[in-house]
Design an enzyme around this catalytic site. Structure first.
Site, PDB file in Angstrom:
ATOM      1  CB  CYS A   2      -1.044   0.000   1.020  1.00 33.06           C
ATOM      2  SG  CYS A   2      -2.393  -1.204   1.050  1.00 33.06           S
ATOM      3  NE  ARG A  27       4.251   2.154  -1.701  1.00 28.21           N
ATOM      4  CZ  ARG A  27       5.668   1.444  -1.113  1.00 28.21           C
ATOM      5  NH1 ARG A  27       6.578   1.660  -1.386  1.00 28.21           N
ATOM      6  NH2 ARG A  27       5.334   0.833   0.072  1.00 28.21           N
ATOM      7  CD1 TRP A  76      -1.627  -4.850  -4.103  1.00 29.74           C
ATOM      8  CD2 TRP A  76      -1.699  -6.415  -2.515  1.00 29.74           C
ATOM      9  NE1 TRP A  76      -1.702  -6.821  -4.106  1.00 29.74           N
ATOM     10  CE2 TRP A  76      -1.986  -7.484  -3.273  1.00 29.74           C
ATOM     11  CE3 TRP A  76      -1.595  -6.685  -1.285  1.00 29.74           C
ATOM     12  CZ2 TRP A  76      -1.446  -8.666  -3.521  1.00 29.74           C
ATOM     13  CZ3 TRP A  76      -1.063  -7.872  -0.685  1.00 29.74           C
ATOM     14  CH2 TRP A  76      -1.339  -9.190  -1.941  1.00 29.74           C
ATOM     15  CG  ASN A 102       0.955   1.489   4.076  1.00 27.18           C
ATOM     16  OD1 ASN A 102      -0.013   1.708   3.289  1.00 27.18           O
ATOM     17  ND2 ASN A 102       2.138   1.713   3.453  1.00 27.18           N
ATOM     18  N   GLY A 103       0.779  -2.626   6.104  1.00 29.50           N
ATOM     19  CA  GLY A 103       0.608  -3.376   7.251  1.00 29.50           C
ATOM     20  C   GLY A 103      -0.545  -4.359   7.476  1.00 29.50           C
ATOM     21  CD  GLU A 482      14.070 -12.185 -12.265  1.00 33.03           C
ATOM     22  OE1 GLU A 482      13.882 -11.488 -12.101  1.00 33.03           O
ATOM     23  OE2 GLU A 482      13.820 -13.174 -11.223  1.00 33.03           O
ATOM     24  CE  LYS A 486      11.638  -9.851 -13.811  1.00 33.47           C
ATOM     25  NZ  LYS A 486      11.484 -10.473 -12.523  1.00 33.47           N
ATOM     26  CD  GLU A 489       7.332 -10.999 -12.352  1.00 30.52           C
ATOM     27  OE1 GLU A 489       6.769 -10.533 -10.417  1.00 30.52           O
ATOM     28  OE2 GLU A 489       8.209  -9.601 -11.749  1.00 30.52           O
ATOM     29  CG  HIS A 505      13.865 -37.525 -11.385  1.00 28.96           C
ATOM     30  ND1 HIS A 505      13.888 -38.815 -10.789  1.00 28.96           N
ATOM     31  CD2 HIS A 505      15.294 -37.273 -11.202  1.00 28.96           C
ATOM     32  CE1 HIS A 505      15.736 -38.889 -11.161  1.00 28.96           C
ATOM     33  NE2 HIS A 505      16.831 -38.100 -11.603  1.00 28.96           N
ATOM     34  CE  LYS A 605      10.356  -2.701  -7.972  1.00 38.79           C
ATOM     35  NZ  LYS A 605      10.176  -3.252  -8.074  1.00 38.79           N
TER      36      LYS A 605
END
Length: 610
Positions: A2, A27, A76, A102-103, A482, A486, A489, A505, A605
């Site tokens: 947030c 963010r 968020w 926030n939190g 990575e 990318k 997401e 396997h 973010k």
């Protein structure tokens, strides 16, 4: 996650708040709101589900929000679905107190039950509303006293902004485990969760520490500890230009930041190589200490964790010391074996990720020495580490990291070479060659970026594949992790990365006609091994896009559908070079799917909740 912005000054607050919120959009958020006080209109609140522009339209439709003091927030969702009523700011029942947060308030249910027993009616599903209602419960004319009582009652992580109609010339800020900065100007003060929200107005900032409370008026700023004792804060000057946080003509921040990687890596490397020697500013890892290490823990989340996977291969090869890579969210719950002979290398782009911060504190509690790699000067992880190295990537606005990842890799290389030199585990000639190669990395990255059009063409061929697998061995596997992240997401395609030797396997059962496999085979010692895995998936109908190093294109092209090659370079640089085509491929695939590339759904973010 947030975003918070607050303004106390002599200008109209609403335009400044809305501009600050726009700069915090990266963010991640699902709703937004503002609260502004005006002597005649009182405390006004407008908030809505959706984008900042929807909020700005509502403010305009209301005839503006006159007033020179106010708070803004992007949410968020954690507690309660995204909706108008769950958006911040939240109001106390009497309408006199507005709160942004926030939190997570961990004991909100207990407090809510208590307040309901006293007759308080709650209108939202959020944990934040209990803060507003509890402030009203404790408020007896002294807002600071009420704030301290609330902070001693609530548990969890928070950055709070508070505006009370009874003292309309001031804002209150408080933090614990969630970032909050103060900005200083002539006739105004700002508060925000990120420097990007204030940089247009001031470069002079300070960072609140856990348990601190700030009181902001247009002309004064006071900071107190949890018992309202005055605290002297060190001011910092933000040294990057506002243009660094703007698109500069590019369609997306992500593309701009991919193309900024040569400069970001150069800025990270150049000051730390002097006369052919690696110099780590402010870090002293002497030979006796390094030889005495029993283990190196690399602790990180997300893309930074993938840097850690590459770091394991590089550090173990050069130092001959055991390296364990730990997900920060798992580290403190696995009863890790840590001692005073353990070095914890903590990697975080924001320096505020709550899981990483908690893991850092656990490592220190158990006696480890903590060296952090972060991008944000003055961030909590930087302040709480024994030593810190900054990546100097500049502000990264796109949610999906690119240049922060690349600069972290570069710093890992520097740390590895520095430590190997101290320990004498690398011959002089090999050391000199590796340092020279690292100095030339920015130019090699520029060569990779010259393949943009080819990568865009390949993305146009493969963007409709619904499922993608990345395979590789050793450093190639680390890059595959990575590359897969990318893609998933920002394009929302199903994508997974596997060590190529593990295909047999179980995973190979998922390969069928038309499945896209991205095969990374740039690590020369294992090229043939990886190519045998390529033949296996190709024989089962996979379409294979290969990535290798110059000199291996011909043997690879005989087994795959299309081939990309990065410049031949020192093996240590392989992850830095290979990741760039993977970033561009993900970007162009997402572009062809029409995705919101800079603000992918459900992602943030800086993740400041567990």
């Amino acid at each position: 996650m947030c975003g918070i912005v607050g303004f106390a000054g002599k200008e109209e607050a609403a335009p400044i708040l809305l501009d600050g919120l726009r700069r915090l959009e990266y963010r991640g958020y699902d709703s937004a709101g503002v609260a502004v006080y005006h002597p005649e209109r009182g405390l006004q609140v407008i908030k809505t589900k959706g984008r900042i522009q929807a909020l700005a339209n509502q403010v305009e439709a209301a005839g503006g929000m006159p007033g020179s003091i106010g708070l803004g927030h992007t949410r968020w969702a954690t507690h309660g679905e995204p909706s108008d009523v769950n958006s911040h700011p939240h109001m106390s029942q009497n309408g006199r107190i507005a709160v942004v947060h926030n939190g997570i308030i961990e004991n909100y249910a207990e407090i809510k039950e208590f307040l309901q027993s006293t007759g308080v009616h709650f209108v939202s599903q959020t944990d934040t509303e209990v803060v507003a209602q509890l402030l009203e419960y404790y408020y007896d004319g002294n807002i600071l006293d009420a704030v301290t009582k609330v902070l001693h009652r609530i548990q969890g992580a928070y950055a709070l902004g508070i505006l009370c109609a009874d003292c309309p010339d001031r804002l209150i800020a408080a933090r614990k485990d969630s970032p909050l900065i103060l900005g200083f100007g002539e006739g105004f003060h700002l508060m925000a969760s990120d420097v990007t929200a204030v940089i247009r107005h001031t470069r002079e900032v300070c960072y609140l520490d856990d348990g601190e409370i700030a009181e902001l008026t247009p002309d004064h700023c006071w900071v107190y500890d949890a018992y309202l004792r005055p605290v002297e804060k060190k001011h910092h000057q933000v040294d990057w230009e506002i243009s660094a946080a703007e698109k500069g003509g590019y369609e997306h921040f992500m593309l701009k930041e991919i193309l900024e990687q040569p400069k970001a890596v150069r800025d990270t490397i150049s000051p730390r190589i002097q006369n052919g020697e690696v110099v780590l500013d402010g870090v002293e890892l002497d030979a006796d200490y390094l030889h005495g290490l029993d283990k190196i823990y690399v602790i990180a989340c997300g893309s930074s964790y993938h840097v850690g996977v590459a770091a394991k291969y590089i550090l173990e090869k050069l130092l001959r010391k055991p390296v364990e890579v730990a997900l920060a969210s798992e580290f403190r719950y696995c009863d890790p074996i840590v001692s005073s002979r353990t070095l914890a290398l903590v990697i975080s782009q924001s320096g505020e990720t709550i899981d990483t911060l908690a893991a850092l504190r656990e490592a220190r509690r158990r006696g480890a020495r903590v060296l952090s790699v972060v991008n944000v000067v003055g961030s909590t992880i930087a302040r709480e580490s024994d030593e810190v190295l900054y990546t100097w990537a500049g502000p990264e606005i796109a949610v999906a990291t690119t240049k922060a990842y690349s600069t972290q890799l570069a710093l890992v290389d520097l740390i590895a070479l520095y430590a190997a030199r101290q320990m004498g585990t690398i011959p002089d000639a090999e050391y000199a060659a590796a340092v020279a190669a690292l100095e030339g990395l920015p130019e090699l990255l520029e060569k990779v970026l010259e393949q943009r059009e080819q990568i865009q063409y390949l993305a146009s061929l493969y963007f409709n594949h619904p499922s993608v697998f990345f395979i590789g061995r050793n450093l190639d596997y680390a890059v595959g992790l990575e590359g897969s992240l990318k893609l998933k997401e920002i394009s929302y395609l199903h994508s997974e990365a596997y060590a190529a030797g593990e295909l047999k396997h179980g995973t190979i059962s998922l390969i069928e006609n038309g499945t896209l496999v991205v095969a990374l085979a740039g690590y020369a010692p294992l090229f043939e091994k990886t190519m045998s895995n390529v033949v296996e998936v190709k024989s089962r109908g996979a379409d294979v896009l290969g990535l290798t190093m110059e000199g291996f294109e011909k043997p690879m092209s005989e087994a795959v559908n299309h081939t990309l090659a990065v410049p031949a370079a020192h093996p240590m640089l392989l992850p830095s070079l290979e990741v760039v085509p993977m970033q561009l491929f993900a970007y162009y695939v997402a572009l062809m799917h029409g995705c919101d590339i800079d603000k992918p759904r459900n992602l943030a973010k800086s993740v400041t909740v567990e």
